[in-house]
Motif scaffolding. Structure first.
Motif, PDB file in Angstrom:
ATOM      1  N   ALA A  52     -32.958   1.757  20.963  1.00 39.36           N
ATOM      2  CA  ALA A  52     -33.537   0.422  20.736  1.00 39.36           C
ATOM      3  C   ALA A  52     -34.613   0.451  21.882  1.00 39.36           C
ATOM      4  N   PHE A  53     -34.338   0.937  22.947  1.00 41.61           N
ATOM      5  CA  PHE A  53     -35.327   0.703  24.027  1.00 41.61           C
ATOM      6  C   PHE A  53     -36.625   1.783  23.951  1.00 41.61           C
ATOM      7  N   GLN A  54     -36.245   2.912  23.454  1.00 45.06           N
ATOM      8  CA  GLN A  54     -37.224   4.001  23.108  1.00 45.06           C
ATOM      9  C   GLN A  54     -38.216   3.160  22.046  1.00 45.06           C
ATOM     10  N   TYR A  55     -37.578   2.847  20.868  1.00 45.58           N
ATOM     11  CA  TYR A  55     -38.064   2.320  19.828  1.00 45.58           C
ATOM     12  C   TYR A  55     -39.066   0.944  19.958  1.00 45.58           C
ATOM     13  N   PHE A  56     -38.472   0.076  20.652  1.00 43.39           N
ATOM     14  CA  PHE A  56     -39.131  -1.043  20.716  1.00 43.39           C
ATOM     15  C   PHE A  56     -40.262  -1.062  22.093  1.00 43.39           C
ATOM     16  N   PHE A  57     -39.983  -0.175  23.170  1.00 42.54           N
ATOM     17  CA  PHE A  57     -40.538  -0.269  24.276  1.00 42.54           C
ATOM     18  C   PHE A  57     -41.565   0.667  24.804  1.00 42.54           C
ATOM     19  N   ASN A  58     -41.264   1.692  24.023  1.00 41.72           N
ATOM     20  CA  ASN A  58     -41.799   2.935  24.180  1.00 41.72           C
ATOM     21  C   ASN A  58     -42.737   3.724  23.090  1.00 41.72           C
ATOM     22  N   ARG A  59     -43.292   2.827  22.399  1.00 40.87           N
ATOM     23  CA  ARG A  59     -43.739   3.262  21.034  1.00 40.87           C
ATOM     24  C   ARG A  59     -45.361   3.844  21.349  1.00 40.87           C
ATOM     25  N   PRO A  60     -45.860   4.358  20.439  1.00 44.44           N
ATOM     26  CA  PRO A  60     -47.363   5.042  20.886  1.00 44.44           C
ATOM     27  C   PRO A  60     -48.402   3.996  21.331  1.00 44.44           C
ATOM     28  N   ILE A  94     -35.575  -4.223  12.039  1.00 44.81           N
ATOM     29  CA  ILE A  94     -34.127  -4.751  11.860  1.00 44.81           C
ATOM     30  C   ILE A  94     -32.949  -3.825  11.951  1.00 44.81           C
ATOM     31  N   SER A  95     -33.155  -2.495  11.480  1.00 45.14           N
ATOM     32  CA  SER A  95     -32.124  -1.665  11.596  1.00 45.14           C
ATOM     33  C   SER A  95     -31.756  -1.408  13.120  1.00 45.14           C
ATOM     34  N   VAL A  96     -32.739  -1.347  13.950  1.00 42.29           N
ATOM     35  CA  VAL A  96     -32.466  -0.935  15.268  1.00 42.29           C
ATOM     36  C   VAL A  96     -32.038  -2.160  15.964  1.00 42.29           C
ATOM     37  N   MET A  97     -32.104  -3.323  15.522  1.00 44.50           N
ATOM     38  CA  MET A  97     -31.669  -4.470  16.130  1.00 44.50           C
ATOM     39  C   MET A  97     -30.243  -4.405  15.851  1.00 44.50           C
ATOM     40  N   MET A 358     -33.306 -13.508  11.941  1.00 46.77           N
ATOM     41  CA  MET A 358     -32.703 -12.221  12.545  1.00 46.77           C
ATOM     42  C   MET A 358     -32.389 -12.279  13.842  1.00 46.77           C
ATOM     43  N   PHE A 359     -33.050 -13.369  14.632  1.00 41.47           N
ATOM     44  CA  PHE A 359     -32.933 -14.017  15.959  1.00 41.47           C
ATOM     45  C   PHE A 359     -31.514 -14.574  16.140  1.00 41.47           C
ATOM     46  N   HIS A 360     -31.351 -15.608  15.029  1.00 47.25           N
ATOM     47  CA  HIS A 360     -29.959 -16.335  15.140  1.00 47.25           C
ATOM     48  C   HIS A 360     -29.001 -15.402  14.728  1.00 47.25           C
ATOM     49  N   LEU A 500     -40.893  -8.423  18.419  1.00 50.31           N
ATOM     50  CA  LEU A 500     -40.140  -7.244  18.158  1.00 50.31           C
ATOM     51  C   LEU A 500     -39.741  -7.035  16.565  1.00 50.31           C
ATOM     52  N   VAL A 501     -39.195  -8.310  16.069  1.00 47.87           N
ATOM     53  CA  VAL A 501     -38.613  -8.279  14.813  1.00 47.87           C
ATOM     54  C   VAL A 501     -39.348  -9.228  13.993  1.00 47.87           C
TER      55      VAL A 501
END
Length: 640
Positions: A52-60, A94-97, A358-360, A500-501
């Motif tokens: 999750a960290f790499q996908y959301f906060f370390n994208r290209p 959504i899958s990573v979340m 998704m947040f809820h 993010l989502v």
């Protein structure tokens, strides 16, 4: 960019744990099973957090939208030259979340169960079933195609059956497990038919291909129609039936309250963050198809969610079993999520409902798991589920009391807790798109606060009950998950979900709508105040209201007789009026006809079997007799 190919280990590790714990459950000490299962889930959660960290906060750098990544995929079964079933992993917002949600709650349940299930018969078996359930849910949310999702969807159903009926010596638990399994199987039949139609018209099972907004299925549609609706509309409506069954939407909700017969950690795992949100995840996964290809079905989704939310909230107000109150609360909150998807637009700033849903889902996972585990700590202390037999427990269970209060404030939408932010975004989306549903959910917000604090005041305040044994706080293995989930309930609103989502992967700009925020907080506070007046101390007001609205109370307490209606339809109509006549016709016409033919054949065989006796003298006698008869017949005819 990081190589995500290791993500296949996230679902496979719980599967390995299932086999290890299941095959060695009678050979190792139960406590060792708990340690192995919990440490394995800790490793799974750690990998999920890293992903999750790499996908959301370390994208290209420079990437505007989050990319859909398929780090692992293999062809499992070829059906045609183009249509094949694959097994693999799909990473998108959504899958990573959902990875974070499932592994967090599952880890808390594993840790909590080390204390709650201590000394129970079948302790190792319980941890094996938890691992199987975790594998099934992880395989479901990571599925790159709808057929893999369906396979894991059914495994989730099997796992929930095993966990709900864990106490198989209790007839009520076995009945509850069968009820959950059978009701959801009927819904899943619709899901399967929908998948077959969808794959026929799209030529693929792949999520990335079929949900591409620029894809042929969305831009060109399908010329196939049936009864005035397109084949795509029928497919997505039937798929939603499957989602409605798994998420206990009206009228396929009847299995959920009875599922409370399982151990309380199971209730937290299945009914807080995982199984019951699978239907919400399914609609979110296919959301572009629903929005562009079948908007009428989204309307059905919205109204189904809205009605279920109100229906369940009303029932929760009068239940006395602490776990059943929370079960109907889950139904109501899932209804919120479904409604948000149903009223949502797509892309730019129109997708507020999608993000809010998704947040809820995320915040609900934390505070509802906290509520169920808190309920387990209460039951563990007083050995009863009945709220009427509780009271004054704040003095005996200080940690459970504070964490449970935090969960109640969160679900009631009181700021600054996370439920306030996620629920208000749903209300804002409903206000923008459908005023009727907005007012329904606004009222439900007040009802939710009322029934949750009715529960809170009855349990932790109220009158002191003369307990047979002095209640005491649970061990650290049970209180630590409560504290972690309470912390998550307080701070999860800090996650920038709108970045993010989102429905299209782009940033969604959200503004605070004070015209919604202020009435929302006021209606929640009103519900809390009413519960305080009615239940903090002994009061005659609740009894007077029950007497005044006796019929309404009776219908609500009996869940509007939906179970009785189902029994009437199945036993009195389907079994007696349809099945019995068919069975009579089968026995007396179909079977009797076949038996009659067989009887005639046997009689004829008995009467002529002597002709094939194998005795030469009989054959000679018949032959000569025949010759004589033919000769006499010939002579008679010739000389006549």
């Amino acid at each position: 960019m990081i190589d995500f190919s290791f993500t296949i280990l996230i679902p496979l590790l719980p599967l390995l744990l299932f086999f290890v714990l299941g095959l060695t459950s009678g050979k190792m000490k139960p406590v060792l099973s708990g340690y192995i299962g919990t440490l394995g889930m800790f490793a799974t959660a750690a990998m999920s957090y890293f992903v999750a960290f790499q996908y959301f906060f370390n994208r290209p750098a420079g990437a505007e939208a989050f990319e859909k990544i398929v780090p692992f995929n293999t062809v499992w079964l070829n059906l045609t030259d183009k249509l094949h079933i694959d097994l693999g992993v799909l990473l998108d917002p959504i899958s990573v979340m959902m990875l974070v949600v499932i592994t967090t709650v599952s880890l808390m349940v594993h840790l909590y169960s080390m204390g709650y299930m201590k000394g129970e018969t079948g302790y190792s078996r319980f941890y094996a079933f938890l691992s199987l359930f975790s594998f099934s849910m992880l395989g479901l949310v990571l599925a790159p195609n709808i057929f893999q999702m369906y396979i894991c969807w059914e495994l989730v159903g099997v796992s929930s059956y095993l966990l709900i009926s864990f106490y198989y010596e209790k007839p009520a638990a076995v009945s509850a497990g069968k009820k959950a399994f059978i009701v959801t199987r009927f819904a899943d039949l619709g899901f399967l038919i929908g998948i077959l139609i969808l794959s026929y018209i799209s030529g693929t099972f792949d999520f990335v291909s079929m949900t591409d907004p620029q894809g042929a299925l969305i831009t060109q549609g399908t010329p196939l129609t049936f009864m005035g609706l397109s084949a795509l509309t029928w497919a997505l409506a039937l798929i939603f039936v499957g989602g409605a069954g798994k998420s206990a939407m009206f009228p396929l909700h009847i299995w959920l309250p009875d599922a409370m017969e399982g151990p309380t950690p199971v209730s937290a795992l299945i009914h807080a963050a995982t199984m019951v949100v699978a239907g919400v995840y399914l609609v979110a996964r296919l959301f572009p198809l629903y929005y562009f290809g079948a908007p009428d079905v989204l309307t059905i989704v919205a109204y189904t969610g809205g009605f279920t939310s109100l229906f369940a909230a009303i029932i929760a107000c009068v239940q006395t079993d602490i776990k059943r109150v929370l079960a109907f609360s889950t139904m109501s909150q899932i209804g919120y999520m479904m409604l948000a998807l149903g009223v949502s637009g797509y892309g730019e700033n129109h997708g507020l409902g999608f993000t809010a849903s998704m947040f809820h889902l995320f915040t609900h996972a934390m505070f509802k798991a906290l509520l169920f585990l808190g309920a387990g700590a209460i039951i563990h202390a007083v050995h009863t589920n009945n709220m009427n037999e509780m009271g004054g427990l704040r003095k005996y269970l200080p940690i459970t009391h504070i964490t449970f209060l935090i969960a109640c404030l969160t679900i009631s939408g009181i700021p600054p807790f996370s439920g306030f932010f996620s629920k208000d975004e749903i209300l804002a989306a409903a206000f923008e798109n459908n005023k009727i549903l907005f007012f329904v959910e606004w009222a439900v917000a007040g009802i939710t606060a009322f029934y949750m604090f009715r529960l809170y005041f009855n349990v932790f305040w109220g009158k002191n009950t003369n307990y047979k044994h002095t209640p005491h706080e649970s061990p650290l293995t049970m209180t630590l998950p409560l504290m972690i989930l309470a912390f998550a309930s307080m701070v999860s609103e800090l996650i920038p979900f709108s970045k993010l989502v989102t429905s299209d992967g782009l940033v969604l700009h959200i503004q605070t709508e004070w015209i919604i925020v202020i009435p929302s907080v006021l209606v929640g506070a009103t519900g809390i105040v009413l519960a305080w007046l009615f239940y903090k101390k002994e009061s005659a007001i609740p009894d007077k209201l029950v007497t005044t609205f006796a019929t309404t109370y009776k219908w609500s307490f009996n869940k509007f007789y939906m179970d009785e209606l189902y029994l009437f339809i199945t036993k009195k109509i389907i079994f007696k009026r349809i099945s019995q006549p068919i069975a009579w016709f089968d026995r007396n016409v179909v079977d009797a006809s076949m038996n009659g033919i067989a009887w005639v054949t046997n009689k004829m065989s008995d009467s002529i079997k002597g002709l094939q006796s194998g005795q030469l003298q009989k054959y000679g006698y018949v032959f000569i007799s025949g010759v004589i008869i033919l000769a006499f017949t010939f002579v008679y005819v010739w000389f006549k």
